[in-house]
Design an enzyme around this catalytic site. Structure first.
Site, mmCIF file in Angstrom:
data_model
loop_
_atom_site.group_PDB
_atom_site.id
_atom_site.type_symbol
_atom_site.label_atom_id
_atom_site.label_comp_id
_atom_site.label_asym_id
_atom_site.label_seq_id
_atom_site.Cartn_x
_atom_site.Cartn_y
_atom_site.Cartn_z
ATOM 1 N N CYS A 33 0.477 -0.890 0.206
ATOM 2 C CA CYS A 33 0.433 0.135 0.053
ATOM 3 C C CYS A 33 0.882 1.054 -0.144
ATOM 4 C CB CYS A 33 -0.784 -0.172 1.103
ATOM 5 S SG CYS A 33 -0.476 -0.258 2.909
ATOM 6 N N HIS B 155 -1.216 0.998 7.537
ATOM 7 C CA HIS B 155 -2.136 1.270 5.727
ATOM 8 C C HIS B 155 -2.151 2.663 5.794
ATOM 9 C CE1 HIS B 155 -3.961 -0.257 3.111
ATOM 10 N NE2 HIS B 155 -5.104 0.628 3.187
#
Length: 483
Positions: A115, A428
């Site tokens: 990510c 994330h």
């Protein structure tokens, strides 16, 4: 396992000396073929001596050697046909449906803790000038051994793929090249999975590579594309200059030292008294350092004062939210709420000389705003009546003798890269990019959704929600009117 150079025959076309890395799964090899032929991996049929290569095959089952020829069967996918459904009004669509029907960016599939890379790519793709120069960059990905060329060409291919498809893409080729050029991003954990990486480190390495390969005067992959520093696309559009003055506190009679420094990011340090980004930027420009004093013959304290002498067209701000914590040996995160603006004015951070150069364009902005009050009212009436707006024309945002600079000191936020979690090597990363006015797009890997300015302002920190880590500001542009 070894690497091989093979040839690929596809109808009347032939691709020579294609590299096969047998340490990677066959799907990565198919991604390379996709970059060469445009045939998506799902539509490829790769054959050798009657045996078909499957995505999860073991390379040991294929007796590869240098110079062999593999057969490729498959066609380039056709453009999707328009849906044969009844008309649905935008007000009735969910965010997911709206993302599908609007001209939205293409999502990127997470290939296992990637990510950080996906968010970096989405933010950089929101810079039109960078996309245009990257599009003109020539040379196949593996046409030469230069790692910087390979990464630049791979990013170009990824951008091209994202432009062609509205469905989420597998950034396999770019990930493979990123690991090849910067092995630190290929680190794996004890379970053999890719480790999470720091998105700002990825940002810096990618931008530094583009700085060396993309130039205003030469967009070819052949030859010395770095050439002269002031022709670099990155230097022109992302690079700013500091004028720094260093003065010794303990020896007032010692002459001041004046120097010029290049920057590609402004750092916002987060201390107890920093509640707003502008305060953090100001503190960065005034700091106390210790260094050797020639007049005193020992180390002494100096005050270093910096002001901006050149503003770039795109201003990148990094929040210094991570620090090394010995207990646990991790890069711990500062969760403190630090407000940032959608519209940024950095006039007070500039040298007096640059401020004088900025004043003429700032006056034009003020004049435009004063005369545009009634026009804004008409605009809102048009939007309420669903009348199509006229195309706007804008004045250049740079000085005539300095392409890619900022000539006003005014910026508007165009992209945000956030982190959710407690350390830089976990959690994330997500990209949030501006589309127009109050419309933003949240790019959470392959999940694309529509959000508003209000949602962006909630990314300032203070909890476990997504927190702004990198902000990308673009130069505010002055609309040209008939009058």
């Amino acid at each position: 396992m070894p690497n091989y150079q093979v040839n690929i025959k596809w109808g009347k076309e032939r691709f020579d000396n294609v590299q096969v890395n047998t340490d990677e799964p066959p799907l990565v090899f198919k991604a390379q073929i996709f970059a060469l032929s445009g045939v998506e991996p799902a539509r490829q049929k790769v054959m050798f001596k009657g045996k078909v290569l499957k995505d999860d095959d073991d390379w040991a089952n294929f007796k590869l050697r240098d110079g062999i020829t593999l057969m490729l069967m498959g066609t380039v996918g056709e453009l999707p046909k328009p849906p044969e459904e009844k008309v649905v009004f935008a007000e009735d669509l969910t965010d997911a449906e709206l993302a599908t029907t609007m001209d939205m960016p293409t999502g990127l599939i997470n290939l296992g803790n990637t990510c950080y890379m996906n968010a970096t790519v989405q933010c950089l793709k929101n810079v039109p000038e960078l996309c245009e120069h990257l599009k003109q960059y020539s040379g196949q990905v593996f046409a030469e051994a230069d790692p910087q060329h390979i990464l630049t060409a791979a990013l170009r291919e990824l951008f091209n793929t994202m432009n062609r498809s509205k469905e989420a893409c597998h950034p396999l080729l770019f990930l493979q090249v990123l690991h090849q050029v910067f092995p630190q991003f290929a680190e794996k954990n004890e379970q053999g999975m890719l480790q999470q990486q720091d998105a700002n480190e990825c940002w810096i390495e990618v931008v530094r590579t583009l700085q060396q390969k993309l130039s205003l005067g030469n967009n070819s992959g052949d030859g010395n594309t770095a050439a002269i520093a002031n022709t670099s696309v990155i230097d022109k559009y992302f690079g700013g200059d500091f004028k720094s003055t260093t003065k010794c506190i303990e020896a007032p009679d010692e002459p001041e030292h004046v120097a010029s420094e290049k920057f590609y990011q402004l750092s916002c340090y987060i201390s107890a008294d920093v509640k707003y980004m502008h305060t953090g930027l100001q503190q960065r420009l005034q700091e106390t350092i210790t260094k050797n004093s020639v007049s005193l013959g020992r180390n002494a304290e100096y005050v270093k004062s910096s002001l901006i002498s050149r503003l770039p067209g795109y201003l990148c701000v990094q929040f210094i939210r991570f620090y090394f914590k010995e207990k646990g040996a991790i890069n711990a995160k500062i969760l403190k709420d630090v407000k940032f603006p959608l519209d940024l004015d950095v006039f007070d951070l500039c040298t007096p000389e640059l401020q004088q150069k900025l004043i003429p364009m700032r006056s034009k902005f003020k004049e435009f705003e004063d005369k545009n009050v009634e026009k804004e009212k008409e605009k809102r009436i048009k939007m309420a009546g669903n009348v199509k707006e006229e195309k706007k024309n804008y004045a250049p945002y740079w000085f005539d003798d300095d392409t890619g600079s900022n000539n006003s000191g005014y910026y508007e936020l165009s992209a945000v890269l956030t982190h959710q979690g407690r350390s830089s090597n976990s959690g994330h990363y997500v990209a949030w990019i501006k589309k127009k006015e109050d419309t933003w797009i949240k790019c959470d890997d392959d999940k694309i959704s529509v959000i508003t300015n209000e949602d962006i302002l909630k990314l300032s920190g203070g909890g476990d929600w997504h927190i702004a880590y990198i902000l990308l500001y673009s130069s505010r542009r002055l609309e040209i009117t008939e009058n």
